[in-house]
Enzyme design. Structure first.
Site, PDB file in Angstrom:
ATOM      1  N   CYS A 140      99.360  65.639   9.209  1.00  0.00           N
ATOM      2  CA  CYS A 140      98.589  66.870   9.036  1.00  0.00           C
ATOM      3  C   CYS A 140      99.041  67.891  10.070  1.00  0.00           C
ATOM      4  O   CYS A 140      99.440  67.523  11.166  1.00  0.00           O
ATOM      5  CB  CYS A 140      97.109  66.606   9.271  1.00  0.00           C
ATOM      6  SG  CYS A 140      96.517  65.237   8.355  1.00  0.00           S
ATOM      7  N   GLY A 253     106.117  52.236  -0.278  1.00  0.00           N
ATOM      8  CA  GLY A 253     106.932  53.371  -0.723  1.00  0.00           C
ATOM      9  C   GLY A 253     107.683  52.900  -1.952  1.00  0.00           C
ATOM     10  O   GLY A 253     108.703  52.219  -1.845  1.00  0.00           O
TER      11      GLY A 253
HETATM   12  C1  LIG Z   1      98.266  61.409  -5.427  1.00  0.00           C
HETATM   13  C2  LIG Z   1      98.513  60.899  -4.042  1.00  0.00           C
HETATM   14  C3  LIG Z   1      97.563  61.129  -3.035  1.00  0.00           C
HETATM   15  C4  LIG Z   1      97.784  60.661  -1.744  1.00  0.00           C
HETATM   16  N1  LIG Z   1      96.825  60.880  -0.773  1.00  0.00           N
HETATM   17  C5  LIG Z   1      97.001  60.381   0.480  1.00  0.00           C
HETATM   18  C6  LIG Z   1      95.991  60.540   1.469  1.00  0.00           C
HETATM   19  O1  LIG Z   1      94.928  61.105   1.224  1.00  0.00           O
HETATM   20  N2  LIG Z   1      96.233  60.043   2.717  1.00  0.00           N
HETATM   21  C7  LIG Z   1      97.394  59.372   3.017  1.00  0.00           C
HETATM   22  O2  LIG Z   1      97.563  58.927   4.161  1.00  0.00           O
HETATM   23  N3  LIG Z   1      98.359  59.180   2.082  1.00  0.00           N
HETATM   24  C8  LIG Z   1      98.188  59.676   0.833  1.00  0.00           C
HETATM   25  N4  LIG Z   1      99.157  59.475  -0.126  1.00  0.00           N
HETATM   26  C9  LIG Z   1     100.383  58.725   0.219  1.00  0.00           C
HETATM   27  C10 LIG Z   1     100.291  57.279  -0.260  1.00  0.00           C
HETATM   28  O3  LIG Z   1      99.216  56.610   0.356  1.00  0.00           O
HETATM   29  C11 LIG Z   1     101.606  56.513   0.020  1.00  0.00           C
HETATM   30  O4  LIG Z   1     101.802  56.432   1.408  1.00  0.00           O
HETATM   31  C12 LIG Z   1     102.820  57.162  -0.608  1.00  0.00           C
HETATM   32  O5  LIG Z   1     102.501  57.643  -1.901  1.00  0.00           O
HETATM   33  C13 LIG Z   1     104.037  56.228  -0.692  1.00  0.00           C
HETATM   34  O6  LIG Z   1     103.771  55.075  -1.417  1.00  0.00           O
HETATM   35  P1  LIG Z   1     104.062  54.917  -3.004  1.00  0.00           P
HETATM   36  O7  LIG Z   1     105.487  55.317  -3.229  1.00  0.00           O
HETATM   37  O8  LIG Z   1     103.763  53.499  -3.314  1.00  0.00           O
HETATM   38  O9  LIG Z   1     103.115  55.863  -3.691  1.00  0.00           O
HETATM   39  C14 LIG Z   1      98.970  59.945  -1.430  1.00  0.00           C
HETATM   40  C15 LIG Z   1      99.913  59.714  -2.441  1.00  0.00           C
HETATM   41  C16 LIG Z   1      99.703  60.167  -3.736  1.00  0.00           C
HETATM   42  C17 LIG Z   1     100.733  59.889  -4.798  1.00  0.00           C
END
Ligand SMILES: Cc1cc2nc3c(=O)[nH]c(=O)nc-3n(C[C@H](O)[C@H](O)[C@H](O)COP(=O)(O)O)c2cc1C
Length: 313
Positions: A140, A253
């Site tokens: 952030c 990820g």
């Molecule tokens: C729609 C969406 C909302 C997300 N909101 C947050 C959040 O509020 N806080 C956070 O730390 N990460 C947030 N993330 C990141 C995910 O927790 C994760 O770290 C990231 O998407 C990578 O993992 P993935 O490829 O399995 O999605 C968000 C990701 C997506 C796709």
């Protein structure tokens, strides 16, 4: 539901201790992709998952960014939700008790604009029964430092982790941003600040263009890239951090199946998180638990620890 596993598994222990965060198995769902659990109740018994990391929570409620806020990309998606959430007070009053009743390990996720905001949230979460861990979203902008993200500056990472740690006895798990040139310096700063574990990785900054409108697709212009497209980056960073610090790592990820999960474990992750994959298959986290179990039984592995870091040279 009940997908049977026709093999004896009495000796198999899938439980994980992630720096004091006890999980019954190594599969967590990633923040922002699982709400507060309720959205998935019709699909799975969420108590089957190792941990639910709830949507990012801020001190005050937030409505998030202007739409469009998500966009599908080759092998992934962009999101710019902008941390829409009801605020830490409502989380504690309404969502936490419901999750607690379901017997699932709950990891809170906090985000702030200043060090003081992070510390205040940590103090508010402290003492509430049922919060096993505190993931810190440090991607952030730090308002006081002129908008630079906390997560890109080792000195700020150290300070914000230390400030949170001083307010709570709950294990603190900073979530590292991949948008940095040296991830190990950030991980070491988090370790020095008192982190119990590391969560990695958050999304990679990206954008998409609507050529008809000749404008960026997302209302926020930039968004975070997630999904299979980022898996190689995540694996590389976890590999590097595993060698550089002693802290346990929650790795994720782009995880879409148990082979992906094994890759993360073999580069050093103690547990894994599923994010974007939940949108493709709402039962994915539970399926991964089953598949990991079957893999362990088939390969005579008694604990995930036996293969953690196996690919690190
Ligand atoms: C729609 C969406 C909302 C997300 N909101 C947050 C959040 O509020 N806080 C956070 O730390 N990460 C947030 N993330 C990141 C995910 O927790 C994760 O770290 C990231 O998407 C990578 O993992 P993935 O490829 O399995 O999605 C968000 C990701 C997506 C796709």
């Amino acid at each position: 539901m009940g997908k049977e596993i026709f093999m004896p598994d009495e000796e198999l222990d899938l439980s994980v201790n992630l720096g004091g965060i006890i999980m019954k198995n190594p599969v967590a769902v990633a923040s922002g992709t699982f709400g507060y659990g309720g959205e998935y109740e019709g699909f799975i018994d969420i108590a089957d998952i190792g941990a639910v990391i709830v949507k990012g929570t801020t001190l005050e409620p937030r409505c998030g960014n202007l739409p469009p806020r998500i966009f599908e990309t080759p092998s992934g998606m962009l999101n710019a939700i902008g941390l829409e959430n009801p605020g830490v007070g409502i989380f504690l009053q309404e969502y936490l008790p419901r999750l607690r009743d379901q017997g699932v390990t709950v990891i809170a996720n906090i985000a702030g604009n200043t060090i003081e905001e992070y510390a205040r949230m940590a103090a508010m979460l402290e003492g509430n029964r049922g919060i096993a861990g505190m993931e810190m979203n440090i991607s952030c902008p730090n308002v006081k430092e002129g908008g630079l993200q906390f997560g890109v500056d080792p000195d700020m990472v150290y300070k914000v982790v230390k400030a949170v740690k001083e307010e709570t006895s709950i294990p603190v798990m900073p979530k590292l941003s991949p948008n940095v040139s040296d991830i190990t310096a950030i991980a070491q700063a988090a370790e020095a600040g008192g982190a119990a574990a590391l969560s990695m990785i958050n999304t990679l900054m990206g954008m998409a263009v609507d050529v008809e409108r000749r404008k960026p697709v997302l209302g926020n212009i930039f968004g975070g890239l997630s999904g299979p497209a980022i898996k190689p980056v995540a694996l590389r960073m976890i590999y590097q951090v595993y060698k550089a610090v002693k802290l346990p790592i929650l790795g994720g990820g782009g995880i879409m199946n148990y082979i992906d999960a094994l890759e993360f474990i073999m580069v050093g992750a103690s547990a894994v998180s599923v994010g974007t994959g939940n949108f493709v298959n709402p039962c994915l986290a539970r399926d991964l638990v089953w598949d990991l179990k079957k893999y362990c039984i088939a390969n005579n592995i008694k604990s995930i620890e036996e293969i953690r870091g196996a690919a690190v040279q």
